[in-house]
Design a protein around this motif. Sequence first.
Motif, PDB file in Angstrom:
ATOM      1  N   THR A 125       0.858  -1.179   0.000  1.00  0.00           N
ATOM      2  CA  THR A 125       0.000   0.000   0.000  1.00  0.00           C
ATOM      3  C   THR A 125       0.895   1.231   0.000  1.00  0.00           C
ATOM      4  OG1 THR A 125      -1.303  -1.284   1.547  1.00  0.00           O
ATOM      5  CG2 THR A 125      -1.983   0.980   1.213  1.00  0.00           C
ATOM      6  N   SER A 126       0.645   2.188  -0.849  1.00  0.00           N
ATOM      7  CA  SER A 126       1.445   3.403  -0.809  1.00  0.00           C
ATOM      8  C   SER A 126       0.755   4.382   0.130  1.00  0.00           C
ATOM      9  CB  SER A 126       1.580   3.988  -2.209  1.00  0.00           C
ATOM     10  OG  SER A 126       0.305   4.209  -2.735  1.00  0.00           O
ATOM     11  N   PRO A 127       1.538   5.344   0.691  1.00  0.00           N
ATOM     12  CA  PRO A 127       0.932   6.279   1.629  1.00  0.00           C
ATOM     13  C   PRO A 127      -0.214   7.033   0.949  1.00  0.00           C
ATOM     14  CG  PRO A 127       3.321   6.516   1.587  1.00  0.00           C
ATOM     15  CD  PRO A 127       2.949   5.593   0.465  1.00  0.00           C
ATOM     16  N   LEU A 186       1.114   9.545   9.827  1.00  0.00           N
ATOM     17  CA  LEU A 186       0.442   8.290  10.193  1.00  0.00           C
ATOM     18  C   LEU A 186       0.750   7.864  11.629  1.00  0.00           C
ATOM     19  CD1 LEU A 186      -0.967   5.560   9.535  1.00  0.00           C
ATOM     20  CD2 LEU A 186       1.179   4.816   8.520  1.00  0.00           C
ATOM     21  N   GLY A 212      -3.094   8.276   8.157  1.00  0.00           N
ATOM     22  CA  GLY A 212      -2.183   8.587   7.051  1.00  0.00           C
ATOM     23  C   GLY A 212      -1.815  10.047   7.219  1.00  0.00           C
ATOM     24  N   PRO A 213      -1.036  10.602   6.288  1.00  0.00           N
ATOM     25  CA  PRO A 213      -0.696  12.026   6.409  1.00  0.00           C
ATOM     26  C   PRO A 213      -1.967  12.879   6.358  1.00  0.00           C
ATOM     27  CG  PRO A 213       0.497  10.962   4.588  1.00  0.00           C
ATOM     28  CD  PRO A 213      -0.496   9.978   5.085  1.00  0.00           C
TER      29      PRO A 213
END
Lengths: 107, 394
Positions: A5-7, A49, A26-27
Amino acid sequence: MDTPTSPTAGVLLRLHAADNVLVATGPVGPGPTPVSGSGTLELRAKVTLGHKVAAEAIAAGAQIMKYGVPIGSATDQIPAGAHVHVDNMKSDYTPTYALDATAGGDS
Amino acid sequence: MQGYLRKDGRKGIRNYVAVAYLVECAHHVAREIVHPHREDGAQVIGFPGCFPNVYAQDMMERLCTHPNVGAVLLVSLGCESFNRFQLSEAIEASGRPVETIVIQRTGGTRSSIAAGQDWVAAQVEALKGQETVPMGVDELIVGTVCGGSDGTSGITGNPAVGLAYDRLVAEGAACIFEETGELIGCEAIMAARARTPELAEELTRSVEKAARYYATLGFGSFAAGNAEGGLSTIEEKSMGAYAKSGSSPIDGLIKPGDIPPRGGLYLMDVVPDGEVRYGFPNIADNAEIVEMIASGAHLTLFVTARGSVVGSALAPVIKICANPESYARLSEDMDVNAGRILSGTPLAEVGEEIYDLTLAVADGQKTKSEALGHAEFILTYKSFEPIGPACLPG
């Protein structure tokens, strides 16, 4: 097992009804940020995160509540939407050790 | 599941040849002996100290007679204090082939390595022919540990392991959780799950002991990376770590090397008794993993968020990554992506995956760390009093 999973942009999770902090998935921030299940919260800074933000204004000395239990106390007045971490809260047991380079949540 | 039946009735999920150095001075020889056979099930364990220690002696005895071990080679320098005679007798009594190489009597490094490699080669061959027998979930002992925790651990990986633990316990497995230094702040809610009021008191006391111990040392069980990932205090980290225990009643409190008498959920008290000595209770995650293996754990569920890459000697480690960003960076080391819970995958689905993988690994499937050759091991000085009668209520 699935693919990495990418951010991705996160939301704010309320883990327990009694909590006064929310957790970023997350961000997030700065600015209005969705709170999972109910509305938005105006964040004062960028938070990464797993970090916490104040769901409401927290008085200096008040307990920080997460999972419905106290996880320490505020060392300062914390406004709603602020990052809650080692600079404005402390353990009620043993002091926390952090390297200066790793204590921030806004990198 | 199929397992290797041992003389004491326990069954192993692997059939290793353990090569054990009995002082650091013999470590190199042990490592060289294992090297050509490291992919055929030979592994290095050992104790580095030259001074005697009851705990280390007991731990080595438990480890060398662990159900995952089929044969043991002891490597002694010759002048250390470790009681190699007592250890060898215990291994022999367990029905396992055992041999001791004393470097000072075998002509030195080169000849000790050669003699050791010959012995290990023969044992590896012999163990290949050993038949397996059916093994049930109720014969399994599982450990869990978290390392490199962050703000995701307590909402993804740890509660997912908790669900897997609930199911394993319900099916009769013995499940161990530990690190009382990372339960500081949870003592009241944990004690409420004890089978008896007396056990509740023991659980509370074990956490109070940990709090005193760490306070004396000046640090909590808290690393810099924990803070980087959003954890602010030991009690916040504790609440996340505690979630690994699931929601079953707590059946007992054990100390390193105590083997759970039956299925159920057990807290392992890893903090030494008595005055503070020998330094930090567990200098790194592998020390805790080794202690659960000494208590019979066949495998360990390791929840990491910053991204630990370790495995272990003697018992496979399943790595569950709590943080989706770490998983994306380190997927070659991770068995389970629990971070996907943050993007909507139900917690129950990940709990199920951990349960299924536990059984598959118990039945022989290699974990990522096993396939990569990880076989970390660490054992240091400690001292414990035996557990009291209230710790294991009938």
